[in-house]
Scaffold this motif. Sequence first.
Motif, short mmCIF file in Angstrom:
data_model
loop_
_atom_site.label_atom_id
_atom_site.label_comp_id
_atom_site.label_asym_id
_atom_site.label_seq_id
_atom_site.Cartn_x
_atom_site.Cartn_y
_atom_site.Cartn_z
N ASN A 1 1.74 13.87 -2.69
CA ASN A 1 2.34 14.73 -3.95
C ASN A 1 4.00 14.67 -3.51
O ASN A 1 4.66 14.81 -4.42
CB ASN A 1 1.98 16.05 -3.90
N GLY A 2 4.13 14.84 -2.30
CA GLY A 2 5.69 14.84 -2.02
C GLY A 2 6.07 16.12 -1.91
O GLY A 2 7.30 16.44 -1.90
N TYR A 3 5.23 17.21 -2.37
CA TYR A 3 5.68 18.52 -2.23
C TYR A 3 4.54 19.32 -1.66
O TYR A 3 3.56 18.88 -1.45
CB TYR A 3 5.99 19.44 -3.44
N MET B 1 9.73 16.95 -5.99
CA MET B 1 9.14 16.48 -4.81
C MET B 1 10.01 16.52 -3.70
O MET B 1 10.40 15.49 -3.11
CB MET B 1 8.49 15.00 -5.23
N PRO B 2 10.35 17.73 -3.19
CA PRO B 2 11.33 17.80 -2.01
C PRO B 2 10.98 16.94 -0.55
O PRO B 2 11.93 16.64 -0.27
CB PRO B 2 11.54 19.19 -1.89
N LEU B 3 9.85 16.81 -0.39
CA LEU B 3 9.47 15.94 0.74
C LEU B 3 9.42 14.51 0.37
O LEU B 3 9.39 13.82 1.77
CB LEU B 3 7.90 16.44 1.41
N ALA B 4 9.45 13.99 -0.78
CA ALA B 4 9.39 12.66 -0.87
C ALA B 4 10.56 11.90 -0.30
O ALA B 4 10.35 10.74 0.31
CB ALA B 4 9.30 12.30 -2.32
N ALA B 5 11.71 12.52 -0.32
CA ALA B 5 12.82 11.51 0.34
C ALA B 5 12.49 11.23 1.79
O ALA B 5 12.88 10.19 2.22
CB ALA B 5 14.15 12.46 0.26
N SER B 6 12.17 12.33 2.52
CA SER B 6 11.86 12.06 3.95
C SER B 6 10.49 11.05 4.11
O SER B 6 10.41 10.31 5.11
CB SER B 6 11.59 13.34 4.92
N LEU B 7 9.51 11.22 3.27
CA LEU B 7 8.41 10.52 3.41
C LEU B 7 8.72 8.88 3.12
O LEU B 7 8.25 7.99 3.76
CB LEU B 7 7.17 10.88 2.38
N TRP B 8 9.57 8.73 2.10
CA TRP B 8 10.16 7.56 1.96
C TRP B 8 10.81 6.86 2.96
O TRP B 8 10.63 5.59 3.32
CB TRP B 8 11.15 7.45 0.94
N ASP B 9 11.69 7.40 3.76
CA ASP B 9 12.31 7.13 4.93
C ASP B 9 11.08 6.69 6.14
O ASP B 9 11.33 5.62 6.53
CB ASP B 9 13.27 8.00 5.66
N TYR B 10 10.25 7.47 6.21
CA TYR B 10 9.19 7.17 7.16
C TYR B 10 8.38 5.84 6.80
O TYR B 10 8.02 5.22 7.66
CB TYR B 10 8.18 8.28 7.52
N GLU B 11 8.10 5.74 5.51
CA GLU B 11 7.42 4.68 5.08
C GLU B 11 8.34 3.33 5.27
O GLU B 11 7.88 2.28 5.69
CB GLU B 11 6.90 4.63 3.80
N ARG B 12 9.28 3.70 5.08
CA ARG B 12 10.57 2.17 5.11
C ARG B 12 10.64 2.07 6.64
O ARG B 12 10.51 0.74 6.84
CB ARG B 12 11.87 2.74 4.48
N ASP B 13 10.76 2.73 7.48
CA ASP B 13 10.75 2.60 8.77
C ASP B 13 9.52 1.58 9.33
O ASP B 13 9.54 0.72 9.93
CB ASP B 13 10.91 3.81 9.85
N PHE B 14 8.28 2.21 8.75
CA PHE B 14 6.97 1.76 9.31
C PHE B 14 6.88 0.06 8.62
O PHE B 14 6.52 -0.78 9.23
CB PHE B 14 5.65 2.33 8.44
N HIS B 15 7.37 0.03 7.35
CA HIS B 15 7.72 -1.39 6.85
C HIS B 15 8.33 -2.26 7.43
O HIS B 15 7.86 -3.68 7.91
CB HIS B 15 8.01 -1.11 5.42
N PRO C 1 0.80 -1.19 0.03
CA PRO C 1 -0.22 0.04 0.06
C PRO C 1 0.75 1.53 -0.04
O PRO C 1 0.11 2.14 0.15
CB PRO C 1 -0.73 0.03 1.32
N TYR C 2 2.10 1.06 -0.07
CA TYR C 2 2.72 2.50 0.16
C TYR C 2 2.94 3.20 -0.85
O TYR C 2 2.90 2.90 -2.09
CB TYR C 2 4.29 1.75 0.51
N THR C 3 3.04 4.51 -0.72
CA THR C 3 3.14 5.63 -1.57
C THR C 3 4.47 5.85 -2.10
O THR C 3 4.52 6.10 -3.36
CB THR C 3 2.37 6.88 -1.04
N TRP C 4 5.44 5.99 -1.31
CA TRP C 4 6.80 6.24 -1.53
C TRP C 4 7.76 5.21 -1.58
O TRP C 4 8.44 4.89 -2.31
CB TRP C 4 7.34 7.13 -0.73
N TYR C 5 7.70 4.19 -0.62
CA TYR C 5 8.53 3.10 -0.45
C TYR C 5 8.10 2.03 -1.40
O TYR C 5 7.08 1.33 -1.18
CB TYR C 5 8.64 2.89 1.18
#
Length: 90
Positions: free
Chosen positions: A87-89, A24-38, A6-10
């Motif tokens: 969106n990531g931004y 999408m300047p926020l995408a990198a940090s959102l990816w990190d959070y989703e990876r941590d959740f995973h 279901p992840y948007t980024w990871y």
Amino acid sequence: MGLEQPYTWYKGENQNPYIGNEDMPLAASLWDYERDFHFSFLDRCDTSTPLAEAYKQWKEGFIQDYLPGKAPNPYGDITDWEVIFNNGYR
């Protein structure tokens, strides 16, 4: 664990593909959070909650609790953080 992802980024990448993405300047940090959740989901002993449901609960809590704190606004933050997350931004 061939459950729906279901992840948007990871997407299971080893390296964050969004680092340096200026569109999408926020995408990198959102990816990190989703990876941590995973990884925390995989480490849990309780597997009775499906991944999609656990992710939905995590995402709602993340947006509610964390994201508004990223840009405190004394006049009221009217940012739609659900849109920002998708969106990531800003």
